[in-house]
Design a protein around this motif. Structure first.
Motif, mmCIF file in Angstrom:
data_model
loop_
_atom_site.group_PDB
_atom_site.id
_atom_site.type_symbol
_atom_site.label_atom_id
_atom_site.label_comp_id
_atom_site.label_asym_id
_atom_site.label_seq_id
_atom_site.Cartn_x
_atom_site.Cartn_y
_atom_site.Cartn_z
ATOM 1 N N ARG A 269 36.968 38.070 51.326
ATOM 2 C CA ARG A 269 37.081 37.192 52.498
ATOM 3 C C ARG A 269 35.868 37.329 53.405
ATOM 4 N N LEU A 270 35.505 38.579 53.760
ATOM 5 C CA LEU A 270 34.363 38.770 54.639
ATOM 6 C C LEU A 270 33.054 38.411 53.950
ATOM 7 N N SER A 271 32.947 38.724 52.658
ATOM 8 C CA SER A 271 31.731 38.346 51.929
ATOM 9 C C SER A 271 31.574 36.835 51.912
ATOM 10 N N GLY A 272 32.699 36.132 51.749
ATOM 11 C CA GLY A 272 32.646 34.677 51.768
ATOM 12 C C GLY A 272 32.223 34.138 53.114
ATOM 13 N N GLU A 273 32.697 34.765 54.196
ATOM 14 C CA GLU A 273 32.289 34.333 55.531
ATOM 15 C C GLU A 273 30.789 34.521 55.733
ATOM 16 N N LEU A 274 30.269 35.648 55.241
ATOM 17 C CA LEU A 274 28.825 35.878 55.348
ATOM 18 C C LEU A 274 28.049 34.847 54.542
ATOM 19 N N ASP A 275 28.529 34.569 53.332
ATOM 20 C CA ASP A 275 27.853 33.580 52.492
ATOM 21 C C ASP A 275 27.813 32.220 53.178
ATOM 22 N N SER A 276 28.920 31.859 53.835
ATOM 23 C CA SER A 276 28.984 30.542 54.473
ATOM 24 C C SER A 276 28.046 30.444 55.665
ATOM 25 N N GLN A 277 27.706 31.608 56.262
ATOM 26 C CA GLN A 277 26.818 31.617 57.422
ATOM 27 C C GLN A 277 25.362 31.834 57.030
ATOM 28 N N PHE A 278 25.120 32.026 55.731
ATOM 29 C CA PHE A 278 23.771 32.335 55.263
ATOM 30 C C PHE A 278 22.808 31.218 55.643
ATOM 31 N N SER A 279 21.700 31.589 56.290
ATOM 32 C CA SER A 279 20.717 30.602 56.742
ATOM 33 C C SER A 279 19.352 30.949 56.168
ATOM 34 N N GLY A 280 18.370 30.168 56.535
ATOM 35 C CA GLY A 280 17.018 30.406 56.059
ATOM 36 C C GLY A 280 16.284 31.469 56.838
ATOM 37 N N ASP A 281 16.895 31.960 57.915
ATOM 38 C CA ASP A 281 16.257 32.978 58.744
ATOM 39 C C ASP A 281 16.723 34.359 58.294
ATOM 40 N N LYS A 282 15.827 35.125 57.689
ATOM 41 C CA LYS A 282 16.175 36.434 57.151
ATOM 42 C C LYS A 282 16.734 37.365 58.213
ATOM 43 N N PHE A 283 16.137 37.359 59.394
ATOM 44 C CA PHE A 283 16.560 38.295 60.427
ATOM 45 C C PHE A 283 17.921 37.915 61.000
ATOM 46 N N GLU A 284 18.205 36.645 61.086
ATOM 47 C CA GLU A 284 19.545 36.226 61.518
ATOM 48 C C GLU A 284 20.598 36.696 60.519
ATOM 49 N N ASN A 285 20.290 36.600 59.234
ATOM 50 C CA ASN A 285 21.228 37.039 58.205
ATOM 51 C C ASN A 285 21.458 38.547 58.275
ATOM 52 N N LEU A 286 20.368 39.305 58.435
ATOM 53 C CA LEU A 286 20.496 40.751 58.532
ATOM 54 C C LEU A 286 21.282 41.160 59.774
ATOM 55 N N ASP A 287 21.018 40.485 60.887
ATOM 56 C CA ASP A 287 21.729 40.806 62.120
ATOM 57 C C ASP A 287 23.212 40.479 61.987
ATOM 58 N N ALA A 288 23.537 39.360 61.340
ATOM 59 C CA ALA A 288 24.945 38.992 61.153
ATOM 60 C C ALA A 288 25.665 40.038 60.312
ATOM 61 N N GLU A 289 24.990 40.526 59.270
ATOM 62 C CA GLU A 289 25.610 41.542 58.414
ATOM 63 C C GLU A 289 25.773 42.862 59.163
ATOM 64 N N TYR A 290 24.754 43.235 59.922
ATOM 65 C CA TYR A 290 24.835 44.457 60.725
ATOM 66 C C TYR A 290 26.001 44.384 61.715
ATOM 67 N N GLN A 291 26.143 43.250 62.399
ATOM 68 C CA GLN A 291 27.218 43.122 63.367
ATOM 69 C C GLN A 291 28.585 43.172 62.699
ATOM 70 N N LEU A 292 28.696 42.568 61.509
ATOM 71 C CA LEU A 292 29.969 42.597 60.795
ATOM 72 C C LEU A 292 30.345 44.021 60.411
ATOM 73 N N TRP A 293 29.392 44.776 59.866
ATOM 74 C CA TRP A 293 29.662 46.167 59.518
ATOM 75 C C TRP A 293 30.041 46.972 60.769
ATOM 76 N N SER A 294 29.305 46.782 61.852
ATOM 77 C CA SER A 294 29.568 47.546 63.077
ATOM 78 C C SER A 294 30.968 47.294 63.598
ATOM 79 N N LEU A 295 31.328 46.024 63.752
ATOM 80 C CA LEU A 295 32.632 45.691 64.315
ATOM 81 C C LEU A 295 33.767 46.145 63.411
ATOM 82 N N THR A 296 33.579 46.024 62.100
ATOM 83 C CA THR A 296 34.621 46.443 61.162
ATOM 84 C C THR A 296 34.832 47.953 61.216
ATOM 85 N N LEU A 297 33.743 48.707 61.190
ATOM 86 C CA LEU A 297 33.858 50.166 61.205
ATOM 87 C C LEU A 297 34.417 50.672 62.529
ATOM 88 N N LEU A 298 34.068 50.024 63.630
ATOM 89 C CA LEU A 298 34.576 50.466 64.930
ATOM 90 C C LEU A 298 36.048 50.108 65.120
#
Length: 313
Positions: A269-298
């Motif tokens: 489910r979460l991987s699919g959400e990330l895939d759907s948000q995938f954009s052409g901006d590498k740093f936006e993608n990395l930041d989105a993944e970082y935020q997802l990991w952070s919020l999930t772990l916290l």
């Protein structure tokens, strides 16, 4: 018609394993101080005769600029340590050392002493190091000041300490400690499977565990963990050392007896959400993944740690 192939999304920001450390929030510097400190200890490749080098690199990506990345709304900071080692297999060193010792002993007609052999080994390594291949790897860490946690994405405590020691070198000191518990973690895991203690809210059992006693270890996979088969093992006095869990249909992992998390994987489910948000901006993608990991772990860690008896340090 030309066939269309869809390439999988590559995600470099994966936390496969996690080592947990506690730190008092007041013991951490502010973001600006930490950024400046890590910039003073940047990574540089091994010199010709250096067996190892460690140093800091920009947190998100080599092409980014910030050594500490802070996502909005997460309350965490991301850092990345790079380690490079020269690979000198012990067998190669031993073989060449034995050959040199044998040649000298045959030539001089005497047995070499320990100090001479140690000196020969040092000289041999000095000669071989410049020709050795290097292996380079990165270790990510999430620093959560408000939660009082440092989460190191390492598969072993040795790797975790490597990153913490690099932080200590940069900051001067870093008073961290491993989480402490009221009882051994396997006691809680065993009680969950025996039905003697409720599992924490949001957590469900996967189909794998490791059960052990003094006589040996039983590794179970692809099995109902509340089945009669598992129950019989526990009735014999064996305890659960490792347990595979899922948290809120978000993250699966294996909880180890020293409170490390292993084999972590985002849910479909979460991987699919990330895939759907995938954009052409590498740093936006990395930041989105970082935020997802952070919020999930916290969300996950406070519930998990309290349910396995973490005590105040």
């Amino acid at each position: 018609m030309r066939a269309l192939f869809l390439l999988p999304v590559v995600r470099p920001m994966q936390f496969r394993h996690l080592c947990l450390y506690r730190i008092r929030p007041e013991a951490l510097p502010n973001l600006e101080t930490l950024e400046a400190a890590l910039r003073e200890q940047p990574f540089a490749p091994c010199g010709a005769t250096e067996p190892q080098r460690v140093g800091w690199v920009p947190a998100l990506d080599d092409e980014s600029t910030a050594y500490v990345h802070s996502g909005s709304g997460t309350g965490t900071w991301l850092v990345r340590l790079r380690e490079q080692r020269r690979l000198l297999p012990a067998g190669v060193i031993r073989e060449q050392l034995e050959d040199q010792v044998r040649q000298i002993q045959d030539k001089e007609g005497r047995k070499l002493g320990k100090k001479e052999i140690v000196r020969l080994k040092d000289e041999l390594m000095f000669t071989l190091l410049p020709r050795a291949f290097t292996k380079t790897g990165d270790t990510l860490a999430l620093i959560a000041p408000e939660a009082g946690l440092i989460l190191v994405g390492a598969g072993s405590l040795t790797k975790g300490e490597l990153l913490l020691n690099a932080l200590r070198l940069a900051l001067g000191s870093l008073p961290v400690a491993r989480p402490a518990f009221s009882a051994p973690i396997p006691a809680f895991l065993t009680a969950w499977l025996q039905g003697e203690r409720e599992m924490p809210a949001g957590f469900t059992l996967e189909d794998a565990c490791e059960i052990a006693d003094e006589e040996g270890t039983v590794r179970c996979k692809g099995i109902d963990l509340v089945s009669d088969e598992i129950r019989k093992h526990l009735e014999l006095g064996r305890e659960v050392r490792k347990l595979a869990l899922t948290f809120e249909d978000s993250l699966s992992f294996t909880l180890l007896p020293d409170a490390r998390l292993a084999n972590m994987k985002l849910s479909e489910r979460l991987s699919g959400e990330l895939d759907s948000q995938f954009s052409g901006d590498k740093f936006e993608n990395l930041d989105a993944e970082y935020q997802l990991w952070s919020l999930t772990l916290l969300r996950l860690l406070p519930r998990l740690l309290s349910s396995i008896g973490e005590t105040a340090s």
